[in-house]
Design a protein around this motif. Structure first.
Motif, PDB file in Angstrom:
ATOM      1  N   GLU A 240      42.722  28.751 130.899  1.00 22.99           N
ATOM      2  CA  GLU A 240      42.626  27.742 130.031  1.00 22.99           C
ATOM      3  C   GLU A 240      41.501  27.722 129.174  1.00 22.99           C
ATOM      4  O   GLU A 240      41.495  27.403 127.815  1.00 22.99           O
ATOM      5  CB  GLU A 240      43.048  26.253 130.518  1.00 22.99           C
ATOM      6  N   THR A 241      40.410  28.157 129.772  1.00 24.98           N
ATOM      7  CA  THR A 241      39.229  28.087 128.899  1.00 24.98           C
ATOM      8  C   THR A 241      39.260  29.170 128.011  1.00 24.98           C
ATOM      9  O   THR A 241      39.013  29.175 126.878  1.00 24.98           O
ATOM     10  CB  THR A 241      37.991  28.410 129.924  1.00 24.98           C
ATOM     11  N   ALA A 242      39.963  30.569 128.534  1.00 24.25           N
ATOM     12  CA  ALA A 242      40.040  31.695 127.621  1.00 24.25           C
ATOM     13  C   ALA A 242      41.126  31.289 126.379  1.00 24.25           C
ATOM     14  O   ALA A 242      40.722  31.486 125.266  1.00 24.25           O
ATOM     15  CB  ALA A 242      40.571  32.654 128.233  1.00 24.25           C
ATOM     16  N   LEU A 243      42.024  30.163 126.740  1.00 22.14           N
ATOM     17  CA  LEU A 243      42.926  29.993 125.529  1.00 22.14           C
ATOM     18  C   LEU A 243      42.115  28.977 124.608  1.00 22.14           C
ATOM     19  O   LEU A 243      42.451  29.267 123.513  1.00 22.14           O
ATOM     20  CB  LEU A 243      44.169  29.133 126.171  1.00 22.14           C
ATOM     21  N   ALA A 244      41.316  28.253 125.174  1.00 23.41           N
ATOM     22  CA  ALA A 244      40.526  27.213 124.119  1.00 23.41           C
ATOM     23  C   ALA A 244      39.688  28.095 123.331  1.00 23.41           C
ATOM     24  O   ALA A 244      39.390  27.870 122.120  1.00 23.41           O
ATOM     25  CB  ALA A 244      39.925  26.423 125.090  1.00 23.41           C
ATOM     26  N   ASP A 245      38.925  29.248 123.939  1.00 25.66           N
ATOM     27  CA  ASP A 245      38.262  29.969 123.136  1.00 25.66           C
ATOM     28  C   ASP A 245      38.849  30.782 121.970  1.00 25.66           C
ATOM     29  O   ASP A 245      38.398  30.787 120.876  1.00 25.66           O
ATOM     30  CB  ASP A 245      37.321  30.820 124.003  1.00 25.66           C
ATOM     31  N   ALA A 246      39.957  31.320 122.433  1.00 24.41           N
ATOM     32  CA  ALA A 246      40.531  32.161 121.373  1.00 24.41           C
ATOM     33  C   ALA A 246      41.261  31.228 120.353  1.00 24.41           C
ATOM     34  O   ALA A 246      41.183  31.634 119.106  1.00 24.41           O
ATOM     35  CB  ALA A 246      42.103  32.619 122.001  1.00 24.41           C
ATOM     36  N   ARG A 247      41.774  30.022 120.723  1.00 27.23           N
ATOM     37  CA  ARG A 247      42.118  28.889 119.394  1.00 27.23           C
ATOM     38  C   ARG A 247      41.005  28.814 118.642  1.00 27.23           C
ATOM     39  O   ARG A 247      41.066  28.486 117.441  1.00 27.23           O
ATOM     40  CB  ARG A 247      42.716  27.936 120.239  1.00 27.23           C
ATOM     41  N   PHE A 248      39.707  28.590 119.300  1.00 25.90           N
ATOM     42  CA  PHE A 248      38.439  28.203 118.680  1.00 25.90           C
ATOM     43  C   PHE A 248      38.241  29.281 117.367  1.00 25.90           C
ATOM     44  O   PHE A 248      38.078  29.031 116.392  1.00 25.90           O
ATOM     45  CB  PHE A 248      37.405  27.962 119.266  1.00 25.90           C
ATOM     46  N   LYS A 249      38.352  30.507 118.079  1.00 23.09           N
ATOM     47  CA  LYS A 249      38.083  31.598 117.317  1.00 23.09           C
ATOM     48  C   LYS A 249      39.092  31.974 115.930  1.00 23.09           C
ATOM     49  O   LYS A 249      38.898  32.344 115.034  1.00 23.09           O
ATOM     50  CB  LYS A 249      37.896  33.040 117.821  1.00 23.09           C
ATOM     51  N   ALA A 250      40.364  31.185 116.295  1.00 23.78           N
ATOM     52  CA  ALA A 250      41.520  31.598 115.443  1.00 23.78           C
ATOM     53  C   ALA A 250      41.387  30.453 114.355  1.00 23.78           C
ATOM     54  O   ALA A 250      42.419  30.103 113.687  1.00 23.78           O
ATOM     55  CB  ALA A 250      42.657  31.812 116.300  1.00 23.78           C
ATOM     56  N   GLY A 251      40.305  29.530 114.471  1.00 23.47           N
ATOM     57  CA  GLY A 251      40.397  28.464 113.294  1.00 23.47           C
ATOM     58  C   GLY A 251      40.213  28.922 111.866  1.00 23.47           C
ATOM     59  O   GLY A 251      39.989  30.018 111.667  1.00 23.47           O
ATOM     60  N   THR A 252      40.440  27.954 111.161  1.00 22.05           N
ATOM     61  CA  THR A 252      40.561  28.396 109.645  1.00 22.05           C
ATOM     62  C   THR A 252      39.327  28.826 109.202  1.00 22.05           C
ATOM     63  O   THR A 252      38.056  28.218 109.224  1.00 22.05           O
ATOM     64  CB  THR A 252      40.911  27.020 108.945  1.00 22.05           C
ATOM     65  N   PRO A 253      38.952  30.048 108.732  1.00 24.22           N
ATOM     66  CA  PRO A 253      38.126  30.720 108.270  1.00 24.22           C
ATOM     67  C   PRO A 253      38.016  30.228 106.849  1.00 24.22           C
ATOM     68  O   PRO A 253      38.556  29.842 106.396  1.00 24.22           O
ATOM     69  CB  PRO A 253      38.154  32.168 108.330  1.00 24.22           C
ATOM     70  N   LEU A 254      36.641  30.717 106.256  1.00 22.19           N
ATOM     71  CA  LEU A 254      36.509  30.862 104.709  1.00 22.19           C
ATOM     72  C   LEU A 254      36.071  32.176 104.339  1.00 22.19           C
ATOM     73  O   LEU A 254      34.853  32.497 104.289  1.00 22.19           O
ATOM     74  CB  LEU A 254      35.158  29.600 104.589  1.00 22.19           C
ATOM     75  N   PRO A 255      36.888  32.732 103.719  1.00 20.41           N
ATOM     76  CA  PRO A 255      36.575  34.052 103.343  1.00 20.41           C
ATOM     77  C   PRO A 255      35.661  34.222 102.265  1.00 20.41           C
ATOM     78  O   PRO A 255      35.367  33.312 101.175  1.00 20.41           O
ATOM     79  CB  PRO A 255      38.240  34.565 102.658  1.00 20.41           C
TER      80      PRO A 255
END
Length: 432
Positions: A240-255
């Motif tokens: 679950e920690t790994a999932l939260a981290d993956a979701r964090f990194k996949a948050g909306t970026p700003l190109p």
């Protein structure tokens, strides 16, 4: 032959007329004859006398007056960083026209179907920002988002999910879908979800085995089953920690290619370097401030009397005077550029000022009402360096010590020193 009485009378009249004419000529000639002494007296220069003017009671105002050229404030070249694109940087829309206004939070241009949003800031966009990014560029972004009403959470130098949510709001307000994260990041989220599901299933199996062991008659040692449950629970926590981290990194970026920071907005488009269907290569447009300013040049001595914030006025040439303010003063070689901004302009006044050369007046200082004033030429310095004026009274010149105040337009404010007297109307000597 004896002359008749009538003939004698004619002769007598003729002789008398000739005598009178001769006398007149003699008198006229005599009047033109002068002695050398008389001639020298008439051609000598007159005796020296004083040139005086009256002391006046008037208000004085010191000011800087000059002519300046109008322009739109602060022209800048706008570049879009396209190095992050995986396809050619083709302009697909939103190409502005010269004279249009660039507004903050709106698309300035479209490249490959995506917007280039203009934001106000001093740091250029030099990298793609995403959850986990840190630095002064992140702080600038969050400050801008917060100012525009998009809540980025705690305004700091860390790009987190609150920042990502605020970026989504920015795009929504601009009328575009938010940027998608990198495909590898979304795949990592999918993999982390599957792992969580698998670990949850393993935990359920371990818990079932523990229940079954406890239901067996006579069995008292459940350490193996309990250990399996503990291990499964720990694995689930990690998953679950790994999932939260993956979701964090996949948050909306700003190109990096979808935002341009400009020192200030709104701005007026002065020139457009691209066209729809073309490819971006360097500068895409140049823009200046939307506000019109007047710039006049002054020397170093005049510059010392001026400062930003002073009031000013602009003469439009048609009898209209527009109130203005000194916006800034910058050095330019051996001169100084004084930038003056009108406080407000009507459309007609804006048309009159566009590309014009106008008279600028900047008041420096003024007296508080009317004061005693004399021409600067009336002032002289005494042996001790003090100031004085010469006053002509009853044919005699008196030296009156004075204290000099404000000087303006060739006049100086004077106050008699000590017991000396100087009043309006006194005649002061300005020359001989």
């Amino acid at each position: 032959m004896t002359a008749s009485p009538r003939s004698r009378r004619r002769v007598l009249v003729g002789v008398s007329a000739v005598a009178a004419l001769s006398l007149g000529v003699g008198v006229a000639a005599g009047s033109r004859i002068t002695s050398p002494e008389d001639a020298a007296a008439k051609t000598a220069p007159p005796k020296a006398s004083q040139i005086t003017v009256p002391v006046e009671l008037k208000a004085l105002a010191s000011k800087v007056v000059g002519r300046g050229d109008t322009s739109f404030d602060g022209a800048v070249n706008i570049r879009v960083e396209t190095s992050g694109l995986t396809t050619p940087a083709v302009v697909t829309g939103k190409v502005p026209t010269v004279g249009s206004t660039l507004k903050e939070g709106k698309a300035l241009l479209e490249i490959t179907g995506r917007p280039v949003i203009g934001l106000a800031g001093v740091l250029p966009m030099y990298r793609t920002l995403s959850p986990g990014s840190k630095g002064p560029d992140v702080l600038q972004l969050e400050q801008t988002l917060d100012r525009l009403g998009f809540d980025p959470g705690t305004v700091d130098s860390k790009y987190d999910l609150d920042t990502a949510n605020a970026v989504e709001q920015l795009y929504e307000a601009a009328g575009y879908d938010a940027p998608e994260p990198d495909e590898r990041l979304t795949q990592a989220v999918d993999g982390a979800k599957k792992n969580v599901d698998q670990v949850k299933n393993a935990l359920r199996q371990a818990q079932r085995a523990l229940r079954q062991a406890k239901a067996m008659p006579g069995k008292k040692d459940f350490s193996v089953e309990q250990g399996a449950v503990s291990d499964a629970q720990s694995n689930l926590d990690d998953a679950e920690t790994a999932l939260a981290d993956a979701r964090f990194k996949a948050g909306t970026p700003l190109p990096v290619s979808e935002v341009v920071f400009v020192k200030s907005l709104p701005r007026r488009v002065d020139d457009v370097k691209v066209e729809r269907g073309g490819t971006v290569n360097g500068v895409v447009m140049s823009a200046s401030g939307a506000s019109l300013v007047v710039t006049l040049k002054v020397d170093a001595q005049t510059h010392e009397r001026l400062k930003a914030g002073m009031t000013a006025s602009l003469d439009l040439g048609d009898g209209t005077i527009v109130a203005a303010t000194v916006r800034r003063i910058t050095r330019n070689a051996d001169q100084y550029d004084v930038v003056v901004a009108p406080k407000s302009l009507t459309p007609h006044q804006l048309d009159l000022l566009r590309d014009a050369n106008v008279r600028v007046t900047i008041p420096i200082k003024s007296t508080n009402g009317k004061v005693l004033a004399v021409p600067v030429a009336a002032l002289s310095a005494g042996p001790d360096g003090s100031s004085r004026v010469e006053v002509l009274r009853n044919g005699k010149v008196e030296l009156i010590p004075v204290t000099v105040g404000l000087s303006a337009d060739g006049y100086a404010q004077v106050t008699p020193a000590g017991d000396a007297k100087l009043v309006q109307g006194d005649q002061v000597v300005v020359g001989r």
